[in-house]
Structures are given as C-alpha cells and as structure tokens.
Design a protein around this motif. Structure first.
Motif, mmCIF file in Angstrom:
data_model
loop_
_atom_site.group_PDB
_atom_site.id
_atom_site.type_symbol
_atom_site.label_atom_id
_atom_site.label_comp_id
_atom_site.label_asym_id
_atom_site.label_seq_id
_atom_site.Cartn_x
_atom_site.Cartn_y
_atom_site.Cartn_z
ATOM 1 N N TRP A 127 0.832 -1.203 0.000
ATOM 2 C CA TRP A 127 0.000 0.000 0.000
ATOM 3 C C TRP A 127 0.868 1.254 0.000
ATOM 4 O O TRP A 127 0.617 2.211 -0.718
ATOM 5 N N ALA A 128 1.941 1.242 0.815
ATOM 6 C CA ALA A 128 2.842 2.392 0.887
ATOM 7 C C ALA A 128 3.537 2.611 -0.456
ATOM 8 O O ALA A 128 3.686 3.757 -0.908
ATOM 9 N N LEU A 129 3.951 1.539 -1.103
ATOM 10 C CA LEU A 129 4.588 1.669 -2.414
ATOM 11 C C LEU A 129 3.621 2.239 -3.444
ATOM 12 O O LEU A 129 3.979 3.120 -4.223
ATOM 13 N N GLN A 130 2.403 1.745 -3.439
ATOM 14 C CA GLN A 130 1.412 2.229 -4.399
ATOM 15 C C GLN A 130 1.055 3.687 -4.124
ATOM 16 O O GLN A 130 0.863 4.479 -5.039
ATOM 17 N N ARG A 131 0.977 4.049 -2.862
ATOM 18 C CA ARG A 131 0.676 5.426 -2.494
ATOM 19 C C ARG A 131 1.811 6.348 -2.905
ATOM 20 O O ARG A 131 1.596 7.445 -3.392
ATOM 21 N N ASP A 170 1.445 9.482 -5.380
ATOM 22 C CA ASP A 170 1.842 10.829 -4.967
ATOM 23 C C ASP A 170 2.902 11.383 -5.909
ATOM 24 O O ASP A 170 2.860 12.539 -6.278
ATOM 25 N N GLY A 171 3.834 10.540 -6.308
ATOM 26 C CA GLY A 171 4.879 10.976 -7.230
ATOM 27 C C GLY A 171 4.349 11.337 -8.581
ATOM 28 O O GLY A 171 4.809 12.274 -9.221
#
Length: 110
Positions: free
Chosen positions: A96-100, A104-105
């Motif tokens: 989830w953090a990677l996808q977020r 965001d990027g």
C-alpha cells in the motif's frame, strides 16, 4: 476432447481376466459381453500377468511423492495463524505504501 473416464472395480477386472484366461473365451467375446473395449481387457490381462491381482487395483489419484497430490488440509494452530496473518498484514502495508508513493509521485509531476 476428453470425456469422463469410467473406472472399474478390481473385482470386475478380475472377472474379465478370468473369463479370458481361465474360460478360454476370446478377448473380443469377453469385451462385447461386458461392454468394454477389447484393448482395455488386453491391458488388464497384461497387468495381471506382470503384477498379479494387485495390478488390477486403481492407480489413478494416488500420490507417490512427497510434493505430489493435494495439499494437506489440516487446521492451523492459533499461533501459526497469528504469525501468518501478521506477516500478511505487514506485506499489505508495504504494498500500500509503495502504491501510495507512486500515486503521490505521479501527481507531483503533472
């Protein structure tokens, strides 16, 4: 393509082989009488000659190696389930953090 394969009991196979070997009936006659294909009777007869009555037992569906067959369906201990669920939870948090981070990027570049 492939249809449902009919299975025969070891007793049925033994009866067919006995009719062929002991009663002296022809393979074609036995096959017609029992409603099977002649080549099937010949296969059973060959297995009977090589392995005896045990050769007529059904062999399909019996796993022979440690990694063959269906996985075991055994109840998981509470501790093992907790460990598995915690690991799964950590994995999903990282995903989830990677996808977020990518989302965001991407929005900052626009």
């Amino acid at each position: 393509m492939g249809g449902i394969r009919k299975t025969y009991s070891a007793e049925f196979k033994q009866k067919a082989v006995d009719m062929y070997l002991k009663k002296g009936m022809s393979a074609t006659t036995v096959a017609k009488e029992l409603g099977i294909h002649r080549s099937m009777l010949q296969l059973w007869e060959r297995r009977y000659q090589e392995e005896g009555a045990q050769g007529l037992e059904e062999k399909r569906g019996k796993a022979t190696g440690p990694l063959k067959g269906r996985p075991r369906t055994r109840e998981e201990s509470v501790e093992a389930e907790l460990y598995r669920l915690r690991a799964e939870n950590e994995y999903l948090k990282k995903l989830w953090a990677l996808q977020r981070g990518r989302a965001d990027g991407d929005s900052k570049r626009s």
